[in-house]
Design an enzyme around this catalytic site. Structure first.
Site, PDB file in Angstrom:
ATOM      1  N   GLU A 151       0.838  -1.199   0.000  1.00  0.00           N
ATOM      2  CA  GLU A 151       0.000   0.000   0.000  1.00  0.00           C
ATOM      3  C   GLU A 151       0.870   1.244   0.000  1.00  0.00           C
ATOM      4  O   GLU A 151       2.090   1.173   0.148  1.00  0.00           O
ATOM      5  CB  GLU A 151      -0.933  -0.018   1.208  1.00  0.00           C
ATOM      6  N   HIS A 195      -9.084  10.165   3.641  1.00  0.00           N
ATOM      7  CA  HIS A 195      -8.818   9.092   2.677  1.00  0.00           C
ATOM      8  C   HIS A 195      -9.088   9.644   1.283  1.00  0.00           C
ATOM      9  O   HIS A 195     -10.120  10.259   1.049  1.00  0.00           O
ATOM     10  CB  HIS A 195      -9.701   7.874   2.946  1.00  0.00           C
ATOM     11  N   ARG A 253      -1.078   9.133   1.517  1.00  0.00           N
ATOM     12  CA  ARG A 253      -2.477   9.560   1.389  1.00  0.00           C
ATOM     13  C   ARG A 253      -2.672  11.074   1.372  1.00  0.00           C
ATOM     14  O   ARG A 253      -3.533  11.572   0.660  1.00  0.00           O
ATOM     15  CB  ARG A 253      -3.265   9.034   2.577  1.00  0.00           C
ATOM     16  N   HIS A 306     -10.932  10.261   7.518  1.00  0.00           N
ATOM     17  CA  HIS A 306     -10.731   8.817   7.629  1.00  0.00           C
ATOM     18  C   HIS A 306     -10.074   8.384   8.930  1.00  0.00           C
ATOM     19  O   HIS A 306     -10.443   7.377   9.526  1.00  0.00           O
ATOM     20  CB  HIS A 306      -9.857   8.384   6.443  1.00  0.00           C
ATOM     21  N   ARG A 311      -0.372   9.163   9.177  1.00  0.00           N
ATOM     22  CA  ARG A 311      -0.352   7.711   9.393  1.00  0.00           C
ATOM     23  C   ARG A 311      -0.080   6.977   8.086  1.00  0.00           C
ATOM     24  O   ARG A 311      -0.703   7.262   7.057  1.00  0.00           O
ATOM     25  CB  ARG A 311      -1.710   7.259   9.925  1.00  0.00           C
TER      26      ARG A 311
HETATM   27  C1  FAD Z   1     -13.489   2.211   6.076  1.00  0.00           C
HETATM   28  C2  FAD Z   1     -12.222   2.056   6.876  1.00  0.00           C
HETATM   29  C3  FAD Z   1     -11.187   1.289   6.380  1.00  0.00           C
HETATM   30  C4  FAD Z   1     -10.006   1.141   7.118  1.00  0.00           C
HETATM   31  N1  FAD Z   1      -9.022   0.305   6.643  1.00  0.00           N
HETATM   32  C5  FAD Z   1      -7.942   0.070   7.423  1.00  0.00           C
HETATM   33  C6  FAD Z   1      -6.971  -0.896   7.040  1.00  0.00           C
HETATM   34  O1  FAD Z   1      -7.101  -1.540   6.016  1.00  0.00           O
HETATM   35  N2  FAD Z   1      -5.910  -1.096   7.875  1.00  0.00           N
HETATM   36  C7  FAD Z   1      -5.751  -0.414   9.030  1.00  0.00           C
HETATM   37  O2  FAD Z   1      -4.745  -0.640   9.749  1.00  0.00           O
HETATM   38  N3  FAD Z   1      -6.652   0.509   9.418  1.00  0.00           N
HETATM   39  C8  FAD Z   1      -7.746   0.743   8.657  1.00  0.00           C
HETATM   40  N4  FAD Z   1      -8.676   1.651   9.063  1.00  0.00           N
HETATM   41  C9  FAD Z   1      -8.496   2.295  10.374  1.00  0.00           C
HETATM   42  C10 FAD Z   1      -8.767   1.263  11.454  1.00  0.00           C
HETATM   43  O3  FAD Z   1      -9.863   0.469  11.067  1.00  0.00           O
HETATM   44  C11 FAD Z   1      -9.074   1.919  12.781  1.00  0.00           C
HETATM   45  O4  FAD Z   1      -8.106   2.881  13.090  1.00  0.00           O
HETATM   46  C12 FAD Z   1      -9.077   0.881  13.897  1.00  0.00           C
HETATM   47  O5  FAD Z   1      -9.868  -0.227  13.543  1.00  0.00           O
HETATM   48  C13 FAD Z   1      -9.599   1.513  15.162  1.00  0.00           C
HETATM   49  O6  FAD Z   1      -9.832   0.511  16.098  1.00  0.00           O
HETATM   50  P1  FAD Z   1     -10.270   0.928  17.548  1.00  0.00           P
HETATM   51  O7  FAD Z   1     -10.417  -0.333  18.308  1.00  0.00           O
HETATM   52  O8  FAD Z   1      -9.370   1.971  18.068  1.00  0.00           O
HETATM   53  O9  FAD Z   1     -11.694   1.641  17.335  1.00  0.00           O
HETATM   54  P2  FAD Z   1     -13.051   1.128  16.635  1.00  0.00           P
HETATM   55  O10 FAD Z   1     -12.867  -0.117  15.865  1.00  0.00           O
HETATM   56  O11 FAD Z   1     -13.624   2.305  15.927  1.00  0.00           O
HETATM   57  O12 FAD Z   1     -13.966   0.773  17.874  1.00  0.00           O
HETATM   58  C14 FAD Z   1     -14.431   1.779  18.729  1.00  0.00           C
HETATM   59  C15 FAD Z   1     -15.365   1.135  19.721  1.00  0.00           C
HETATM   60  O13 FAD Z   1     -15.673   2.068  20.754  1.00  0.00           O
HETATM   61  C16 FAD Z   1     -17.058   2.065  20.984  1.00  0.00           C
HETATM   62  N5  FAD Z   1     -17.392   3.375  21.557  1.00  0.00           N
HETATM   63  C17 FAD Z   1     -17.095   4.603  21.083  1.00  0.00           C
HETATM   64  N6  FAD Z   1     -17.508   5.548  21.952  1.00  0.00           N
HETATM   65  C18 FAD Z   1     -18.070   4.897  22.988  1.00  0.00           C
HETATM   66  C19 FAD Z   1     -18.669   5.308  24.189  1.00  0.00           C
HETATM   67  N7  FAD Z   1     -18.792   6.605  24.531  1.00  0.00           N
HETATM   68  N8  FAD Z   1     -19.160   4.374  25.033  1.00  0.00           N
HETATM   69  C20 FAD Z   1     -19.077   3.064  24.725  1.00  0.00           C
HETATM   70  N9  FAD Z   1     -18.508   2.601  23.600  1.00  0.00           N
HETATM   71  C21 FAD Z   1     -18.001   3.518  22.749  1.00  0.00           C
HETATM   72  C22 FAD Z   1     -17.666   1.779  19.622  1.00  0.00           C
HETATM   73  O14 FAD Z   1     -18.987   1.325  19.767  1.00  0.00           O
HETATM   74  C23 FAD Z   1     -16.706   0.704  19.144  1.00  0.00           C
HETATM   75  O15 FAD Z   1     -17.024  -0.526  19.743  1.00  0.00           O
HETATM   76  C24 FAD Z   1      -9.863   1.809   8.353  1.00  0.00           C
HETATM   77  C25 FAD Z   1     -10.905   2.583   8.841  1.00  0.00           C
HETATM   78  C26 FAD Z   1     -12.085   2.708   8.120  1.00  0.00           C
HETATM   79  C27 FAD Z   1     -13.197   3.540   8.674  1.00  0.00           C
END
Ligand code: FAD
Length: 540
Positions: free
Chosen positions: A124, A246, A292, A353, A388
């Site tokens: 990528e 993005h 990006r 993004h 990033r």
């Molecule tokens: C479309 C898309 C494609 C992507 N592709 C990639 C990729 O290919 N590779 C890569 O490395 N990254 C990618 N990313 C980025 C990556 O997915 C995210 O940075 C990463 O998954 C974030 O994980 P996280 O556990 O921090 O948060 P999230 O997976 O966003 O989870 C957040 C959690 O917190 C909960 N939450 C939020 N606020 C509260 C609250 N106040 N009370 C209770 N629960 C709450 C939500 O319900 C959820 O369960 C992508 C992102 C998107 C949107």
């Protein structure tokens, strides 16, 4: 007191707010040793993790090296990556991938001529090697489903879906002298009651803040809750000006910014103007594989120059079989909107993004409040710097979940005070009779953030945004003080806080660097070492 008025109290060793890769990754590592509550404001899988398409970066081939992954990450971060955080993340990557393989995440494999199967790796933007392990083009779904399955079957993990965290409970709020966390107040969305969750360790794993912009690739819940909660609790927050857009989301009024993964460009996809002309070579010698921010700014520039709404992404020169096997989800989704990517270019536009900044932590996920940790997209670890690199973010979730787990386990049996925690007090508030205030402010905020604090910024635009966010903060603060909390109000209150943090940080940076681009300061500051923008609630 009637049963319906009683406040429900919960007690666990560890309270994890968020059920994405960071939250569930940590829960699964901890659960054999500690009682864990996982809070999720929607269904468990509804977070950015589920929607990730491209994959997870790690050095998995002898032809690649840690040094190369480190160098690529540092290059993308434009002088602001913390070398220690980068080295730490890169060196822990292969073990974390193995951990996922052992959990059963179905990563895509390739068959070699000798019959042996091996994991297929993509390349990528910004990566100088193929090092992105993936599950076709729906890596997040495969990862999330696997983590959720394991979490549902672990007896030490209690899962609370449809529960939204409002604020953490700290010594400061209890008027104690210490600087510790004791739990959190959580709204149960099914009963509309606020419950008290007590825990010795609280982890903010709530994902990013990209919903602060009108167009985003993120699910609706990416409202920066953990960052706002930490800020109110007294944590430092850093580098919020670096919001990643993005470059390529499907342009269609009903597609809600459906993301077209970077891997399409990695596999040879070309960006085209409406007249069919390629343009990326005019902006960067790496063409479509430039980082990006460069690609997003180039598209933004061309869209504004030509007065068009989108540009095209074309991979139709590859065979239909190749496209369908590598990008089955995207191919299917585009078909639903009337585009056949095996035969024609598809229209694309940039959208918010990824949140590079966040709650400042050390390599063990610790914030400046004892017992309070932040991991995943909520955190600022120093890994991403000013930009990033693709596929480093899920990796960061996993690596820091692991180090946070180790740190918590080393403290699990230490003594800590057990103060009386008052129940949530609703005696002074009523049900709102003006929900329109919430919906109006929600739209207004996201529109002015898009117009004034988007891909290209100026001092004037930022000043306009600052005066608007100050008004909103006052209005929302007043509303919050008078009415019962709801999910929408909690999210709006948090969105306004993170919008303010982004604006303050953008105003403070008098240069262009990585994702922060200002027409008033188009060059990177060269006379001083690159610095992070650290905001501290104490000094506000
Ligand atoms: C479309 C898309 C494609 C992507 N592709 C990639 C990729 O290919 N590779 C890569 O490395 N990254 C990618 N990313 C980025 C990556 O997915 C995210 O940075 C990463 O998954 C974030 O994980 P996280 O556990 O921090 O948060 P999230 O997976 O966003 O989870 C957040 C959690 O917190 C909960 N939450 C939020 N606020 C509260 C609250 N106040 N009370 C209770 N629960 C709450 C939500 O319900 C959820 O369960 C992508 C992102 C998107 C949107």
């Amino acid at each position: 007191m009637t049963d319906s008025q009683k406040t429900i109290n919960h007690q666990h060793d560890v309270l994890i707010i968020g059920s994405g890769a960071a939250g569930l990754g940590l829960a699964l590592r901890l659960a054999d040793h500690a009682s864990v509550a996982v809070i999720s404001k929607n269904e468990l899988a509804e977070g950015s993790t589920y929607y990730a398409q491209g994959g997870i970066s790690a050095v998995l081939k002898p032809t690649d090296s840690f040094d190369s992954h480190i160098e690529d990450t540092m290059n993308a971060g434009v002088g602001l990556c913390d070398p220690e955080a980068v080295k730490f993340t890169v060196e822990h990557a292969p073990d974390n991938i193995q951990w996922l393989i052992d959990l059963g995440v179905p990563f895509t494999t390739d068959q070699h001529q000798n019959g042996q199967r091996d994991f297929h790796l993509t390349r990528e933007g910004g990566h100088s090697h193929r090092r992105v392990i993936h599950a076709a083009d729906a890596t997040g779904k495969a990862l999330s489903t696997t983590l959720v399955n394991h979490a549902r079957h672990h007896q030490n993990i209690e899962l609370f879906e449809n529960h939204i965290a409002i604020d953490v409970i700290t010594g400061k709020k209890l008027r104690q002298k210490d600087n510790r966390v004791y739990g959190a107040y959580i709204l149960n969305r099914d009963t509309d009651k606020v419950e008290t969750f007590k825990a010795k360790f609280v982890i903010l794993a709530t994902g990013g803040a990209n919903k602060v912009y009108l167009y985003t690739t993120n699910p609706d819940g990416s409202t920066g809750d953990g960052i706002a909660i930490a800020w109110r609790a007294g944590c430092e927050v850093a580098n919020m000006e670096f919001m990643q857009f993005h470059p390529t989301c499907l342009y269609h009024p009903e597609a809600k910014s459906f993301l077209i993964t970077e891997a399409v460009r990695g596999e040879g996809g070309k960006l085209l103007l409406p007249n069919g002309e390629r343009f990326m070579d005019r902006f960067d010698s790496r063409g479509e594989l430039a980082p990006r921010d460069i690609v997003a700014r180039a598209i933004d520039h061309e869209i504004k120059r030509l007065g068009t709404d989108f540009v095209y992404l074309d991979i139709s020169h590859k065979s239909a079989a190749f496209i369908k096997s590598h990008f089955p989800t995207i191919h299917q989704r585009c078909l639903e909107f009337g585009y056949d990517m095996t035969k024609e270019p598809i229209p694309v536009v940039p959208a918010a993004h990824y949140t590079c900044g966040g709650v400042k932590t050390d390599l063990n996920g610790r914030t400046n409040i004892e017992g309070l940790y932040a991991i995943g997209e909520t955190a600022f670890t120093g890994l991403h710097g000013a930009n990033r690199m693709a596929s480093n973010s899920i990796l960061e979730c996993l690596v820091f979940a692991e180090s946070t787990c180790k740190h918590i386990l080393s403290q699990l049996n230490s003594d800590s005070p057990k103060p009386d925690i008052p129940n949530w007090d609703e005696s002074q508030v009523t049900d709102s009779d003006e929900e329109v205030v919430v919906t109006h402010n929600w739209h207004e905020l996201r529109q002015f953030m898009w117009d004034y604090v988007g891909i290209v910024r100026t001092d004037k635009r930022l000043a306009r945004a600052k005066s608007r966010v100050d008004l909103l903060l006052n209005e929302i603060g007043e509303y919050y003080g008078n009415f019962k909390v709801t999910n929408d109000l909690i999210e709006l209150r948090n969105l306004a806080v993170v919008a303010d943090l982004i604006i303050q940080s953008a105003i403070a940076r008098k240069e262009s660097r990585g994702l922060h681009y200002s027409l008033d300061y188009p060059e990177a500051e060269s006379n001083m070492p690159a610095h992070n923008t650290v905001l501290s609630p104490q000094t506000k």
